[in-house]
Motif scaffolding. Structure first.
Motif, PDB file in Angstrom:
ATOM      1  N   GLU A 172      -3.443   3.173 -15.142  1.00 18.18           N
ATOM      2  CA  GLU A 172      -4.361   2.170 -15.681  1.00 18.18           C
ATOM      3  C   GLU A 172      -4.152   2.078 -17.189  1.00 18.18           C
ATOM      4  O   GLU A 172      -4.155   3.106 -17.875  1.00 18.18           O
ATOM      5  CB  GLU A 172      -5.816   2.537 -15.380  1.00 18.18           C
ATOM      6  N   GLU A 226      -8.792  -6.728  -6.410  1.00 13.98           N
ATOM      7  CA  GLU A 226      -9.651  -6.101  -5.403  1.00 13.98           C
ATOM      8  C   GLU A 226     -10.165  -7.145  -4.416  1.00 13.98           C
ATOM      9  O   GLU A 226     -10.199  -6.904  -3.196  1.00 13.98           O
ATOM     10  CB  GLU A 226     -10.806  -5.392  -6.110  1.00 13.98           C
ATOM     11  N   LEU A 241       0.839  -1.189   0.000  1.00 16.04           N
ATOM     12  CA  LEU A 241       0.000   0.000   0.000  1.00 16.04           C
ATOM     13  C   LEU A 241       0.882   1.251   0.000  1.00 16.04           C
ATOM     14  O   LEU A 241       1.916   1.293   0.657  1.00 16.04           O
ATOM     15  CB  LEU A 241      -0.919   0.010   1.218  1.00 16.04           C
ATOM     16  N   GLY A 242       0.484   2.253  -0.712  1.00  7.40           N
ATOM     17  CA  GLY A 242       1.257   3.482  -0.757  1.00  7.40           C
ATOM     18  C   GLY A 242       2.352   3.481  -1.802  1.00  7.40           C
ATOM     19  O   GLY A 242       2.996   4.516  -2.028  1.00  7.40           O
ATOM     20  N   ARG A 251     -10.324  -0.306 -13.920  1.00  6.61           N
ATOM     21  CA  ARG A 251     -11.431  -0.768 -13.082  1.00  6.61           C
ATOM     22  C   ARG A 251     -12.526  -1.369 -13.953  1.00  6.61           C
ATOM     23  O   ARG A 251     -12.838  -0.864 -15.013  1.00  6.61           O
ATOM     24  CB  ARG A 251     -11.991   0.400 -12.266  1.00  6.61           C
ATOM     25  N   TRP A 309       1.332   1.433  -8.275  1.00  6.96           N
ATOM     26  CA  TRP A 309       0.800   0.240  -8.921  1.00  6.96           C
ATOM     27  C   TRP A 309       0.349   0.589 -10.335  1.00  6.96           C
ATOM     28  O   TRP A 309      -0.064   1.712 -10.616  1.00  6.96           O
ATOM     29  CB  TRP A 309      -0.421  -0.277  -8.156  1.00  6.96           C
ATOM     30  N   PRO A 345      -4.911  -0.551  -3.128  1.00  2.00           N
ATOM     31  CA  PRO A 345      -3.880   0.488  -3.179  1.00  2.00           C
ATOM     32  C   PRO A 345      -4.246   1.552  -4.206  1.00  2.00           C
ATOM     33  O   PRO A 345      -5.155   1.364  -5.017  1.00  2.00           O
ATOM     34  CB  PRO A 345      -2.635  -0.290  -3.618  1.00  2.00           C
ATOM     35  N   GLU A 346      -3.549   2.658  -4.174  1.00  2.00           N
ATOM     36  CA  GLU A 346      -3.751   3.693  -5.175  1.00  2.00           C
ATOM     37  C   GLU A 346      -3.162   3.227  -6.502  1.00  2.00           C
ATOM     38  O   GLU A 346      -1.979   2.897  -6.572  1.00  2.00           O
ATOM     39  CB  GLU A 346      -3.066   4.995  -4.734  1.00  2.00           C
ATOM     40  N   ALA A 360      -1.751   4.054  -9.783  1.00  2.26           N
ATOM     41  CA  ALA A 360      -1.192   5.247 -10.418  1.00  2.26           C
ATOM     42  C   ALA A 360      -1.400   5.243 -11.924  1.00  2.26           C
ATOM     43  O   ALA A 360      -1.604   6.300 -12.535  1.00  2.26           O
ATOM     44  CB  ALA A 360       0.299   5.364 -10.102  1.00  2.26           C
TER      45      ALA A 360
END
Length: 304
Positions: free
Chosen positions: A225, A209, A191-192, A200, A195, A220-221, A223
């Motif tokens: 896609e 997920e 996390l943080g 989505r 990625w 996680p965030e 960054a």
């Protein structure tokens, strides 16, 4: 009502090309001859199929309704010709299939190789993409089989129950990623960090997920896609991103020492993969041959 296939072909060609002139060129006929063909079809139906504009031809509501049926009828006619050619020993047809990246990397090439070894006159057209693209291609008759992560059936698309198998997904990172130096690495440690994932709503995103939710964690965030597997792999290799991939997708990169599974104890993402087809219509014989080979391969994987 009996439809004339030549008229339907003229109709769908106009739709695809956007104008009478371009369609006439593609069909190697004059514009007046093409106009007469469409007029006969409209007279038979008792309603216009196009609105004529200076910039092209636009479908009427009736034309929009006819289009998917015309496409299906033309495809079924092609399938009938392929079936008859096969019975005469002239099997040449085309296998049209789509697959997610992990299947396109391993299982599909093996299946295609097995089919072509037995029927060398067949040809294969493959598209690669995430599920929403594959589903759209199925509905548009661009492919006859889609190979993807299992999803619920719809009114128009159904899974082929006896052609399914499992694979495993993992968090992947470059070999010099800082997390490889951390003792007792856990999923929360990711996390943080940056990625990259398919968007989505796609299978890989929803799979990851679920994996995070099973460990009581939020996502996680993300960054970056992207639907491009090449871009995902480059971000992992060259820019220090984490990603989530099925093992067959990166076996070449793993063997070459480019990037590999991140050693998170006990973390394995298991998923079911399957073949899908349209509910309506006959599955063309070339697709049936590929499906038979896929059944053999997936049975071997399950037994192994």
């Amino acid at each position: 009502m009996t439809f004339n296939l030549q008229q339907l072909h003229a109709f769908t060609t106009i739709v695809e090309s956007g104008s009478l002139g371009r369609a006439a060129e593609l069909l190697h006929v004059t514009q007046p001859a093409l106009s007469r063909s469409i007029k006969r079809l409209e007279d038979q139906l008792g309603t216009p199929l196009f609105e004529r504009h200076s910039k092209g031809m636009q479908l009427t509501a009736i034309g929009e309704t006819l289009l998917p049926h015309a496409t299906l009828l033309l495809r079924e006619a092609d399938n009938a010709r392929e079936e008859i050619d096969a019975m005469r020993g002239l099997a040449k047809g085309t296998i049209r299939v789509g697959a997610v990246a992990s299947i396109a990397t391993l299982v599909l090439p093996l299946a295609v190789s097995g089919v072509l070894a037995r029927w060398p006159n067949l040809r294969v057209q493959i598209i690669e993409g995430v599920w929403d693209r594959l589903a759209d291609s199925l509905l548009k008759q661009e492919i006859d089989l889609a190979l993807s992560m299992a999803v619920p059936d719809t009114d128009e698309i159904t899974a082929i129950a006896d052609c399914c198998w499992e694979d495993l997904s993992y968090v992947v990172a470059a070999l010099d990623h800082p997390l490889r130096n951390k003792a007792n690495l856990c999923l929360a440690d990711t996390l943080g960090l940056p990625w990259c994932l398919p968007p989505r709503g796609t299978g890989p995103f929803e799979h990851l997920e679920r994996v995070f939710a099973e460990q009581g964690l939020g996502m996680p965030e993300i960054a970056v896609e992207t639907r491009s597997i090449t871009v995902l792999k480059s971000l992992v290799t060259r820019a220090g991103f984490l990603s989530w991939m099925a093992a067959p997708m990166y076996d070449t990169e793993s063997a070459a020492g480019v990037f590999d599974t991140l050693p998170i104890a006990g973390l394995v993402g298991r998923r079911t993969l399957t073949a899908f087809r349209r509910r309506r219509g006959i599955l063309p014989s070339p697709a049936v041959r590929l499906l038979e080979q896929l059944r053999l391969l997936t049975a071997d994987r399950d037994n192994g």
